[in-house]
Design a protein around this motif. Structure first.
Motif, mmCIF file in Angstrom:
data_model
loop_
_atom_site.group_PDB
_atom_site.id
_atom_site.type_symbol
_atom_site.label_atom_id
_atom_site.label_comp_id
_atom_site.label_asym_id
_atom_site.label_seq_id
_atom_site.Cartn_x
_atom_site.Cartn_y
_atom_site.Cartn_z
ATOM 1 N N ALA A 34 86.779 -2.427 -16.306
ATOM 2 C CA ALA A 34 85.383 -2.743 -16.598
ATOM 3 C C ALA A 34 84.884 -1.750 -17.639
ATOM 4 C CB ALA A 34 84.533 -2.656 -15.332
ATOM 5 N N ARG A 35 84.609 -2.227 -18.836
ATOM 6 C CA ARG A 35 84.014 -1.386 -19.873
ATOM 7 C C ARG A 35 82.503 -1.574 -19.804
ATOM 8 N NH1 ARG A 35 88.465 -3.123 -24.135
ATOM 9 N NH2 ARG A 35 89.899 -1.356 -23.978
ATOM 10 N N TYR A 93 86.960 5.701 -16.243
ATOM 11 C CA TYR A 93 87.801 5.418 -17.415
ATOM 12 C C TYR A 93 87.009 5.693 -18.692
ATOM 13 C CZ TYR A 93 90.380 2.502 -20.804
ATOM 14 O OH TYR A 93 91.064 2.040 -21.905
ATOM 15 N N ILE A 94 87.522 6.602 -19.508
ATOM 16 C CA ILE A 94 86.929 6.887 -20.812
ATOM 17 C C ILE A 94 87.960 6.584 -21.893
ATOM 18 C CG2 ILE A 94 86.146 8.733 -22.361
ATOM 19 C CD1 ILE A 94 84.651 9.985 -20.128
ATOM 20 N N LEU A 114 88.707 1.722 -14.211
ATOM 21 C CA LEU A 114 90.013 1.070 -14.173
ATOM 22 C C LEU A 114 90.415 0.932 -12.716
ATOM 23 C CD1 LEU A 114 93.089 1.599 -16.396
ATOM 24 C CD2 LEU A 114 93.358 1.846 -13.926
ATOM 25 N N SER A 115 90.885 -0.276 -12.341
ATOM 26 C CA SER A 115 91.253 -0.545 -10.951
ATOM 27 C C SER A 115 92.732 -0.905 -10.846
ATOM 28 C CB SER A 115 90.411 -1.696 -10.390
ATOM 29 O OG SER A 115 90.940 -2.148 -9.154
ATOM 30 N N LYS A 129 96.416 3.858 -24.060
ATOM 31 C CA LYS A 129 95.308 2.926 -23.877
ATOM 32 C C LYS A 129 94.700 3.002 -22.485
ATOM 33 C CE LYS A 129 96.762 -0.656 -27.171
ATOM 34 N NZ LYS A 129 97.171 -2.096 -27.302
ATOM 35 N N TYR A 130 95.556 3.107 -21.453
ATOM 36 C CA TYR A 130 95.066 2.904 -20.091
ATOM 37 C C TYR A 130 95.561 3.918 -19.059
ATOM 38 C CZ TYR A 130 94.402 -1.660 -22.330
ATOM 39 O OH TYR A 130 94.047 -2.661 -23.201
#
Length: 380
Positions: A283-284, A350-351, A363-364, A189-190
């Protein structure tokens, strides 16, 4: 302790880069992939409250392994998961070292082998592209000598892997459901694998499990390692997501969400770290997506737009006509958040694949800096 082999078939969402001494390769290296898994588990342990700044020294986890304590408990009670964990608790060995190993202890998880499952495809990345420092437009055409000072150049790595491959892990059975499966779920996922995360590289999906294992788990059962100190955490409890930002949103909305900073804040670098987010923030960007069918070309476009947006974010943190002390503090904050020349960035393009579309964002992990990297970076 009984061990089990787990075979997983991965597919790249974004190219997978593994560096070497020549800084370009399309070979998959077990050490880099295993190191990525360990890094993200450290991040997870921090945001779960399992580790803290006290567990680190000069950016590295303290190795508290004590062979005498280990031998005494094992000789008295025998070798099994509970007695080994009892010894680790007595010596206060950080959980990432229990799982991945340290001096004197081999760990509970190994990456045994990597096998390519198909050809290494290529995306039509340019050798480099350019971002205008004033209007943040993107160009793949080299600017003239007269104009080049107004543009920043970015280089896509020429050596990378893009396709399917198989990894065989060897895992102590006691950590499969409490740690390993949730870690794989988080990574899908991340997480990021390999290198060049500052370019958005290293996002993978699990295509299938070759053991027919049901690996999807959303909870880390940390309490199985120390029920008195550790509390279980779901993946959702570690993450905060914003789906309301767009490419045209004011930069302050990004900085407030991703690393809790307003440009006018008069914070030292240390104060900035103290109030940095206590979760991994994502953040998307709602107007940055492409259909799966046209992934290869659109993926390049999404990555270029995200990198250009990072340039805009970084530029936002440059002060105008400020006093020297405040300007120095902001420079240190800027370097901490974005790294120098992009390396060591805590803000990552981030994809992800959601609802049949490839969606872009950031992503942070700025909050992780305060225990692992912050002290050194605040005083460059």
């Amino acid at each position: 302790m009984k061990k089990k082999e787990i075979k997983l078939n991965f597919i790249t969402l974004t190219p997978l880069w593994n560096g070497n001494v020549w800084n370009r390769t399309d070979q998959l290296r077990a050490s880099e992939l295993f190191g990525s898994l360990r890094f993200w588990f450290e991040v997870i342990c921090y945001f779960s409250g399992i580790t803290s700044k006290d567990n680190y020294e000069k950016g590295i986890l303290k190795d508290n392994f004590d062979s005498k304590t280990y031998d005494e408990i094992i000789q008295e009670k025998g070798v099994n998961f509970d007695t080994i964990n009892e010894a680790f608790n007595k010596m206060d060995l950080p959980l990432p070292m229990r799982i991945f190993g340290c001096n004197g202890w081999g760990g509970m998880l190994k990456l045994k082998s990597i096998k390519l499952m198909g050809v290494n495809h290529k995306i039509s990345f340019p050798d480099k592209f350019y971002v205008n420092k004033e209007n943040f437009k993107i160009s793949e055409t080299k600017p003239s000598n007269k104009e080049k000072s107004n543009w920043s150049a970015f280089y896509f790595p020429r050596g990378y892997f893009y396709g399917d491959f198989e990894i065989t892990f060897e895992v102590v059975e006691n950590i499969l459901e409490p740690i390993f499966y949730p870690l794989l779920t988080y990574m899908e996922k991340y997480g990021y694998w390999g290198g060049k995360w500052n370019m958005g590289f290293g996002r993978l999906k699990i295509k299938n499990t070759l053991n027919n294992e049901k690996i999807s788990r959303d909870k880390f059962e940390f309490s199985k390692f120390d029920s008195k100190r550790y509390k279980d955490k779901t993946i959702d409890e570690l993450i905060e997501i914003n789906e309301e930002l767009s490419i045209s949103s004011p930069m302050e909305e990004y900085t407030k969400f991703l690393f809790n900073l307003k440009k006018e804040d008069n914070n030292s670098c240390e104060e900035f770290l103290e109030k940095s987010p206590s979760k991994i923030t994502i953040a998307r960007i709602m107007d940055l997506e492409s259909d799966k069918e046209i992934k290869n070309e659109k993926e390049k476009e999404i990555l270029e737009k995200l990198i250009a947006l990072k340039v805009k974010l970084r530029s936002y943190l440059r002060l105008q006509n400020s006093d020297a002390k405040k300007d120095e503090e902001m420079k240190n904050i800027r370097h901490l958040v974005f790294g120098e020349r992009g390396e060591g960035s805590k803000i990552l393009p981030y994809i992800d694949l959601r609802e049949g579309k490839f969606k872009g964002g950031f992503l942070s992990i700025v909050g992780f800096s305060q225990l692992k990297l912050g002290e050194e970076e605040c005083h460059d």
